[in-house]
Write a protein that holds these residues in place. Structure first.
Motif, PDB file in Angstrom:
ATOM      1  N   TYR A  28       3.438   8.046   7.113  1.00 53.66           N
ATOM      2  CA  TYR A  28       2.195   7.326   7.371  1.00 53.66           C
ATOM      3  C   TYR A  28       1.105   7.791   6.421  1.00 53.66           C
ATOM      4  CZ  TYR A  28       1.404  11.535  10.190  1.00 53.66           C
ATOM      5  OH  TYR A  28       1.299  12.835  10.613  1.00 53.66           O
ATOM      6  N   LEU A  29       0.234   6.838   6.081  1.00 57.09           N
ATOM      7  CA  LEU A  29      -0.898   7.134   5.207  1.00 57.09           C
ATOM      8  C   LEU A  29      -2.018   7.755   6.031  1.00 57.09           C
ATOM      9  CD1 LEU A  29      -1.040   3.881   3.045  1.00 57.09           C
ATOM     10  CD2 LEU A  29      -0.009   6.091   2.463  1.00 57.09           C
ATOM     11  N   ASN A  30      -2.640   8.780   5.454  1.00 60.01           N
ATOM     12  CA  ASN A  30      -3.741   9.453   6.117  1.00 60.01           C
ATOM     13  C   ASN A  30      -4.728   9.880   5.040  1.00 60.01           C
ATOM     14  OD1 ASN A  30      -5.453  10.949   7.680  1.00 60.01           O
ATOM     15  ND2 ASN A  30      -3.933  12.445   8.342  1.00 60.01           N
ATOM     16  N   ARG A  31      -5.840   9.149   4.934  1.00 56.51           N
ATOM     17  CA  ARG A  31      -6.881   9.444   3.949  1.00 56.51           C
ATOM     18  C   ARG A  31      -6.343   9.472   2.525  1.00 56.51           C
ATOM     19  NH1 ARG A  31     -11.073  13.445   6.910  1.00 56.51           N
ATOM     20  NH2 ARG A  31     -10.860  12.493   8.957  1.00 56.51           N
ATOM     21  N   GLY A  32      -5.474   8.521   2.204  1.00 56.69           N
ATOM     22  CA  GLY A  32      -4.939   8.396   0.855  1.00 56.69           C
ATOM     23  C   GLY A  32      -3.731   9.265   0.556  1.00 56.69           C
ATOM     24  N   LEU A  33      -3.307  10.051   1.527  1.00 57.77           N
ATOM     25  CA  LEU A  33      -2.123  10.887   1.369  1.00 57.77           C
ATOM     26  C   LEU A  33      -1.001  10.324   2.225  1.00 57.77           C
ATOM     27  CD1 LEU A  33      -3.796  14.386   1.671  1.00 57.77           C
ATOM     28  CD2 LEU A  33      -3.278  13.100  -0.404  1.00 57.77           C
ATOM     29  N   ALA A  64       0.637  -2.571   5.478  1.00 56.10           N
ATOM     30  CA  ALA A  64       1.348  -1.400   5.991  1.00 56.10           C
ATOM     31  C   ALA A  64       0.522  -0.135   5.842  1.00 56.10           C
ATOM     32  CB  ALA A  64       2.672  -1.248   5.263  1.00 56.10           C
ATOM     33  N   VAL A  65       0.601   0.697   6.863  1.00 52.89           N
ATOM     34  CA  VAL A  65       0.003   2.033   6.817  1.00 52.89           C
ATOM     35  C   VAL A  65       1.056   3.096   7.137  1.00 52.89           C
ATOM     36  CG1 VAL A  65      -2.309   1.233   7.408  1.00 52.89           C
ATOM     37  CG2 VAL A  65      -0.732   1.921   9.224  1.00 52.89           C
ATOM     38  N   ALA A  66       2.279   2.654   7.427  1.00 49.22           N
ATOM     39  CA  ALA A  66       3.336   3.582   7.806  1.00 49.22           C
ATOM     40  C   ALA A  66       4.695   2.932   7.565  1.00 49.22           C
ATOM     41  CB  ALA A  66       3.190   3.961   9.275  1.00 49.22           C
ATOM     42  N   ARG A 100       7.557  18.579   8.607  1.00 47.99           N
ATOM     43  CA  ARG A 100       6.512  17.654   8.155  1.00 47.99           C
ATOM     44  C   ARG A 100       6.081  18.096   6.762  1.00 47.99           C
ATOM     45  NH1 ARG A 100       2.487  17.081  12.473  1.00 47.99           N
ATOM     46  NH2 ARG A 100       3.839  15.347  13.034  1.00 47.99           N
ATOM     47  N   ALA A 101       5.922  17.119   5.882  1.00 47.07           N
ATOM     48  CA  ALA A 101       5.487  17.405   4.519  1.00 47.07           C
ATOM     49  C   ALA A 101       4.377  16.422   4.142  1.00 47.07           C
ATOM     50  CB  ALA A 101       6.663  17.287   3.548  1.00 47.07           C
ATOM     51  N   HIS A 102       3.540  16.844   3.217  1.00 42.77           N
ATOM     52  CA  HIS A 102       2.401  16.032   2.775  1.00 42.77           C
ATOM     53  C   HIS A 102       2.556  15.745   1.288  1.00 42.77           C
ATOM     54  CE1 HIS A 102       0.550  16.801   6.642  1.00 42.77           C
ATOM     55  NE2 HIS A 102       0.933  18.052   6.486  1.00 42.77           N
ATOM     56  N   PHE A 103       2.288  14.495   0.919  1.00 42.85           N
ATOM     57  CA  PHE A 103       2.520  14.013  -0.439  1.00 42.85           C
ATOM     58  C   PHE A 103       1.262  13.366  -1.007  1.00 42.85           C
ATOM     59  CE2 PHE A 103       6.445  14.287   1.774  1.00 42.85           C
ATOM     60  CZ  PHE A 103       7.403  14.616   0.835  1.00 42.85           C
ATOM     61  N   PRO A 147       0.802  -1.237   0.000  1.00 43.34           N
ATOM     62  CA  PRO A 147       0.000   0.000   0.000  1.00 43.34           C
ATOM     63  C   PRO A 147       0.832   1.285   0.000  1.00 43.34           C
ATOM     64  CG  PRO A 147      -0.908  -1.571   1.557  1.00 43.34           C
ATOM     65  CD  PRO A 147       0.416  -2.133   1.099  1.00 43.34           C
ATOM     66  N   LEU A 148       2.089   1.195   0.384  1.00 47.26           N
ATOM     67  CA  LEU A 148       2.954   2.374   0.419  1.00 47.26           C
ATOM     68  C   LEU A 148       3.716   2.584  -0.892  1.00 47.26           C
ATOM     69  CD1 LEU A 148       4.445   1.690   3.948  1.00 47.26           C
ATOM     70  CD2 LEU A 148       2.727   3.428   3.381  1.00 47.26           C
TER      71      LEU A 148
END
Length: 135
Positions: free
Chosen positions: A97-102, A78-80, A123-126, A10-11
């Motif tokens: 870590y995954l958070n709502r598809g991000l 995996a979620v992280a 912290r960055a969001h992808f 999933p990652l």
């Protein structure tokens, strides 16, 4: 008791930083190689010292092995992840870590060879590019 494995699939994929103007990590390519999660990090140019200007070109680091993490003792996907290793001239710890598809990525860096450079955390969001597998 049989040891459980955590599926890192999933990652996997390419992840692009939402903030197109930020320095630091701009792209995370996560791949699965024989059940092992590997990260290839591409950064925007970073300052050599706090006073110098930024470079515009991307800097690609070596592949970092990452440990996939599940969200419960019974989960198998995996979620992280947690990764540690060199990122340019710095040592980095990456907690993703995954958070709502991000993908949210906490980046912690130290400069063991240069005491003038401060330790840093950001912290960055992808997001995944369009057409990517949204697992």
């Amino acid at each position: 008791m049989t040891p459980r494995t955590v599926d890192p699939a999933p990652l996997a994929g390419s992840w692009i930083n939402f903030d197109t103007t930020a320095t630091g990590i701009r792209l995370v390519d996560a791949g699965v190689d024989g059940g092992r999660l590997m990260l290839r990090i591409t950064e925007r140019g970073a300052p050599e010292t706090a006073q110098e200007a930024l470079t515009d070109g991307p800097v690609t680091g070596a592949a970092l092995p990452a440990v996939p993490l599940a969200d419960s003792i019974d989960a198998t996907t995996a979620v992280a992840f947690l990764a540690e290793g060199p990122l340019g001239s710095r040592r980095a710890i990456l907690c993703g870590y995954l958070n709502r598809g991000l993908l949210t990525l906490d980046v912690h860096t130290v400069h063991p060879g240069d005491a003038r450079m401060p330790n840093l955390m950001y912290r960055a969001h992808f997001y995944r590019p369009e057409g990517a597998d949204p697992r």
